[in-house]
Motif scaffolding. Structure first.
Motif, PDB file in Angstrom:
ATOM      1  N   ALA A  78       0.843  -1.185   0.000  1.00 26.59           N
ATOM      2  CA  ALA A  78       0.000   0.000   0.000  1.00 26.59           C
ATOM      3  C   ALA A  78       0.887   1.246   0.000  1.00 26.59           C
ATOM      4  CB  ALA A  78      -0.909  -0.007   1.221  1.00 26.59           C
ATOM      5  N   LEU A  79       0.448   2.282  -0.683  1.00 26.65           N
ATOM      6  CA  LEU A  79       1.215   3.522  -0.805  1.00 26.65           C
ATOM      7  C   LEU A  79       0.507   4.665  -0.100  1.00 26.65           C
ATOM      8  CD1 LEU A  79       1.986   3.360  -4.625  1.00 26.65           C
ATOM      9  CD2 LEU A  79       3.507   2.742  -2.756  1.00 26.65           C
ATOM     10  N   PRO A  80       1.251   5.591   0.480  1.00 35.92           N
ATOM     11  CA  PRO A  80       0.615   6.775   1.059  1.00 35.92           C
ATOM     12  C   PRO A  80      -0.092   7.585  -0.030  1.00 35.92           C
ATOM     13  CG  PRO A  80       2.843   6.552   1.906  1.00 35.92           C
ATOM     14  CD  PRO A  80       2.691   5.566   0.785  1.00 35.92           C
ATOM     15  N   LEU A  81      -1.269   8.058   0.323  1.00 34.75           N
ATOM     16  CA  LEU A  81      -2.071   8.912  -0.553  1.00 34.75           C
ATOM     17  C   LEU A  81      -2.153  10.284   0.096  1.00 34.75           C
ATOM     18  CD1 LEU A  81      -4.017   9.106  -3.045  1.00 34.75           C
ATOM     19  CD2 LEU A  81      -5.849   8.521  -1.448  1.00 34.75           C
ATOM     20  N   TYR A  82      -1.918  11.325  -0.684  1.00 31.44           N
ATOM     21  CA  TYR A  82      -1.904  12.694  -0.176  1.00 31.44           C
ATOM     22  C   TYR A  82      -2.961  13.520  -0.878  1.00 31.44           C
ATOM     23  CZ  TYR A  82       2.821  11.357   1.272  1.00 31.44           C
ATOM     24  OH  TYR A  82       3.899  10.730   1.830  1.00 31.44           O
ATOM     25  N   ARG A  83      -3.522  14.473  -0.174  1.00 33.48           N
ATOM     26  CA  ARG A  83      -4.340  15.501  -0.804  1.00 33.48           C
ATOM     27  C   ARG A  83      -3.419  16.700  -0.987  1.00 33.48           C
ATOM     28  NH1 ARG A  83      -9.683  16.221   1.892  1.00 33.48           N
ATOM     29  NH2 ARG A  83      -9.931  14.231   0.851  1.00 33.48           N
ATOM     30  N   VAL A  84      -3.205  17.093  -2.250  1.00 30.24           N
ATOM     31  CA  VAL A  84      -2.299  18.187  -2.592  1.00 30.24           C
ATOM     32  C   VAL A  84      -3.126  19.350  -3.129  1.00 30.24           C
ATOM     33  CG1 VAL A  84      -0.301  18.875  -3.974  1.00 30.24           C
ATOM     34  CG2 VAL A  84      -0.455  16.535  -3.098  1.00 30.24           C
ATOM     35  N   ARG A  85      -2.829  20.541  -2.626  1.00 28.86           N
ATOM     36  CA  ARG A  85      -3.570  21.750  -3.002  1.00 28.86           C
ATOM     37  C   ARG A  85      -2.733  22.580  -3.975  1.00 28.86           C
ATOM     38  NH1 ARG A  85      -6.417  24.265   1.809  1.00 28.86           N
ATOM     39  NH2 ARG A  85      -7.739  22.498   1.265  1.00 28.86           N
ATOM     40  N   PHE A  86      -3.384  22.964  -5.091  1.00 30.54           N
ATOM     41  CA  PHE A  86      -2.769  23.780  -6.136  1.00 30.54           C
ATOM     42  C   PHE A  86      -3.530  25.094  -6.261  1.00 30.54           C
ATOM     43  CE2 PHE A  86      -2.127  19.350  -7.126  1.00 30.54           C
ATOM     44  CZ  PHE A  86      -0.793  19.284  -7.493  1.00 30.54           C
ATOM     45  N   ALA A  87      -2.795  26.176  -6.506  1.00 34.95           N
ATOM     46  CA  ALA A  87      -3.419  27.469  -6.788  1.00 34.95           C
ATOM     47  C   ALA A  87      -3.932  27.435  -8.226  1.00 34.95           C
ATOM     48  CB  ALA A  87      -2.421  28.594  -6.595  1.00 34.95           C
ATOM     49  N   LEU A  88      -5.206  27.782  -8.429  1.00 32.10           N
ATOM     50  CA  LEU A  88      -5.757  27.768  -9.785  1.00 32.10           C
ATOM     51  C   LEU A  88      -5.008  28.720 -10.707  1.00 32.10           C
ATOM     52  CD1 LEU A  88      -9.639  27.500  -9.439  1.00 32.10           C
ATOM     53  CD2 LEU A  88      -7.975  25.743  -9.996  1.00 32.10           C
ATOM     54  N   ALA A  89      -4.625  29.880 -10.193  1.00 31.55           N
ATOM     55  CA  ALA A  89      -3.898  30.853 -11.022  1.00 31.55           C
ATOM     56  C   ALA A  89      -2.592  30.252 -11.538  1.00 31.55           C
ATOM     57  CB  ALA A  89      -3.637  32.126 -10.233  1.00 31.55           C
ATOM     58  N   ALA A  90      -1.945  29.410 -10.744  1.00 31.50           N
ATOM     59  CA  ALA A  90      -0.699  28.776 -11.172  1.00 31.50           C
ATOM     60  C   ALA A  90      -0.956  27.703 -12.226  1.00 31.50           C
ATOM     61  CB  ALA A  90       0.035  28.182  -9.976  1.00 31.50           C
ATOM     62  N   TRP A  92      -3.789  27.575 -14.393  1.00 30.23           N
ATOM     63  CA  TRP A  92      -4.409  28.056 -15.622  1.00 30.23           C
ATOM     64  C   TRP A  92      -4.196  29.537 -15.899  1.00 30.23           C
ATOM     65  CZ3 TRP A  92      -7.497  24.435 -12.750  1.00 30.23           C
ATOM     66  CH2 TRP A  92      -7.504  23.170 -13.330  1.00 30.23           C
ATOM     67  N   GLY A  93      -3.428  30.225 -15.038  1.00 33.78           N
ATOM     68  CA  GLY A  93      -3.158  31.632 -15.274  1.00 33.78           C
ATOM     69  C   GLY A  93      -4.342  32.534 -15.015  1.00 33.78           C
ATOM     70  N   ALA A  94      -5.377  32.025 -14.384  1.00 32.92           N
ATOM     71  CA  ALA A  94      -6.564  32.827 -14.076  1.00 32.92           C
ATOM     72  C   ALA A  94      -7.138  32.342 -12.758  1.00 32.92           C
ATOM     73  CB  ALA A  94      -7.596  32.684 -15.189  1.00 32.92           C
ATOM     74  N   GLY A  95      -7.919  33.198 -12.155  1.00 33.59           N
ATOM     75  CA  GLY A  95      -8.562  32.848 -10.890  1.00 33.59           C
ATOM     76  C   GLY A  95      -8.081  33.749  -9.783  1.00 33.59           C
ATOM     77  N   ALA A  96      -8.921  33.869  -8.774  1.00 29.97           N
ATOM     78  CA  ALA A  96      -8.585  34.691  -7.612  1.00 29.97           C
ATOM     79  C   ALA A  96      -7.505  33.999  -6.789  1.00 29.97           C
ATOM     80  CB  ALA A  96      -9.829  34.932  -6.771  1.00 29.97           C
ATOM     81  N   ALA A  97      -6.790  34.773  -6.008  1.00 30.02           N
ATOM     82  CA  ALA A  97      -5.686  34.237  -5.202  1.00 30.02           C
ATOM     83  C   ALA A  97      -6.141  33.113  -4.277  1.00 30.02           C
ATOM     84  CB  ALA A  97      -5.040  35.358  -4.398  1.00 30.02           C
ATOM     85  N   GLN A  98      -7.372  33.163  -3.798  1.00 25.56           N
ATOM     86  CA  GLN A  98      -7.845  32.142  -2.859  1.00 25.56           C
ATOM     87  C   GLN A  98      -8.424  30.899  -3.559  1.00 25.56           C
ATOM     88  OE1 GLN A  98      -9.298  35.100  -3.354  1.00 25.56           O
ATOM     89  NE2 GLN A  98     -11.503  34.888  -3.413  1.00 25.56           N
ATOM     90  N   ASP A  99      -8.517  30.899  -4.885  1.00 22.59           N
ATOM     91  CA  ASP A  99      -9.073  29.758  -5.610  1.00 22.59           C
ATOM     92  C   ASP A  99      -8.047  28.638  -5.695  1.00 22.59           C
ATOM     93  OD1 ASP A  99     -11.388  31.196  -5.991  1.00 22.59           O
ATOM     94  OD2 ASP A  99     -10.884  31.799  -8.046  1.00 22.59           O
ATOM     95  N   THR A 100      -8.455  27.455  -5.260  1.00 17.94           N
ATOM     96  CA  THR A 100      -7.541  26.311  -5.244  1.00 17.94           C
ATOM     97  C   THR A 100      -8.220  25.072  -5.804  1.00 17.94           C
ATOM     98  OG1 THR A 100      -8.189  25.706  -2.985  1.00 17.94           O
ATOM     99  CG2 THR A 100      -6.278  27.173  -3.226  1.00 17.94           C
ATOM    100  N   LEU A 101      -7.406  24.085  -6.098  1.00 12.97           N
ATOM    101  CA  LEU A 101      -7.867  22.779  -6.538  1.00 12.97           C
ATOM    102  C   LEU A 101      -7.129  21.746  -5.707  1.00 12.97           C
ATOM    103  CD1 LEU A 101      -9.323  20.935  -8.670  1.00 12.97           C
ATOM    104  CD2 LEU A 101      -7.171  21.013  -9.934  1.00 12.97           C
ATOM    105  N   ASP A 102      -7.855  20.829  -5.091  1.00 15.41           N
ATOM    106  CA  ASP A 102      -7.256  19.738  -4.323  1.00 15.41           C
ATOM    107  C   ASP A 102      -7.318  18.463  -5.156  1.00 15.41           C
ATOM    108  OD1 ASP A 102      -7.051  21.576  -2.297  1.00 15.41           O
ATOM    109  OD2 ASP A 102      -8.281  20.487  -0.871  1.00 15.41           O
ATOM    110  N   VAL A 103      -6.190  17.761  -5.228  1.00 15.27           N
ATOM    111  CA  VAL A 103      -6.098  16.511  -5.981  1.00 15.27           C
ATOM    112  C   VAL A 103      -5.448  15.474  -5.077  1.00 15.27           C
ATOM    113  CG1 VAL A 103      -5.173  15.385  -8.046  1.00 15.27           C
ATOM    114  CG2 VAL A 103      -5.817  17.794  -8.139  1.00 15.27           C
ATOM    115  N   GLU A 104      -6.004  14.266  -5.054  1.00 19.29           N
ATOM    116  CA  GLU A 104      -5.402  13.194  -4.262  1.00 19.29           C
ATOM    117  C   GLU A 104      -4.432  12.416  -5.140  1.00 19.29           C
ATOM    118  OE1 GLU A 104      -8.680  11.212  -2.315  1.00 19.29           O
ATOM    119  OE2 GLU A 104      -8.896  12.909  -0.944  1.00 19.29           O
ATOM    120  N   LEU A 105      -3.185  12.330  -4.649  1.00 18.94           N
ATOM    121  CA  LEU A 105      -2.091  11.749  -5.416  1.00 18.94           C
ATOM    122  C   LEU A 105      -1.310  10.757  -4.566  1.00 18.94           C
ATOM    123  CD1 LEU A 105      -0.906  15.167  -6.807  1.00 18.94           C
ATOM    124  CD2 LEU A 105      -1.926  13.347  -8.180  1.00 18.94           C
ATOM    125  N   TYR A 106      -0.882   9.683  -5.199  1.00 19.37           N
ATOM    126  CA  TYR A 106      -0.058   8.694  -4.516  1.00 19.37           C
ATOM    127  C   TYR A 106       1.393   9.157  -4.463  1.00 19.37           C
ATOM    128  CZ  TYR A 106      -3.869   5.429  -4.160  1.00 19.37           C
ATOM    129  OH  TYR A 106      -5.058   4.847  -3.811  1.00 19.37           O
TER     130      TYR A 106
END
Length: 116
Positions: A78-90, A92-106
């Motif tokens: 079994a592998l550790p799974l993480y929830r990683v948060r990305f800034a939307l502006a980073a 796609w180059g658009a979005g407010a500073a507080q807009d984020t996307l969380d993705v679960e990654l191994y």
């Protein structure tokens, strides 16, 4: 064109344990970079975050590797799974500073953000 510097979003306090039985390589708040690679088979890491930098929001636990399960193998260890948060502006180059996307990654898709 020069690569764009990515703003890293803030994360809140770490959730309480339990964490995976094995020691996860990363902790909440760590800056991580998603590996930029491709491979055969069923890959669960979205293309648009490969090569991007985010922050670990939490350690979700340890689970069988779904890329191995898709190939009809046991997915172990079994592998550790993480929830990683990305800034939307980073991403796609658009979005407010507080807009984020969380993705679960191994863990096998992540490296320290300062690794070149």
């Amino acid at each position: 064109m020069a690569p764009r510097a990515e703003a890293l979003p803030e994360v809140g306090p770490a959730p309480p344990p339990p964490y995976p039985a094995g020691r996860p390589r990363f902790s909440p708040g760590d800056a991580v970079k998603v590996s930029f690679r491709d491979g055969p088979g069923h890959i669960r890491t979205p293309w648009y975050i490969r090569g991007r930098t985010g922050r670990v929001e939490r350690v979700c636990g340890a689970f069988p590797n779904p890329e191995e399960l898709a190939a009809r193998r046991d997915g172990l260890p079994a592998l550790p799974l993480y929830r990683v948060r990305f800034a939307l502006a980073a991403l796609w180059g658009a979005g407010a500073a507080q807009d984020t996307l969380d993705v679960e990654l191994y863990e096998h898709w992540l490296e320290p953000a300062d690794a070149a």
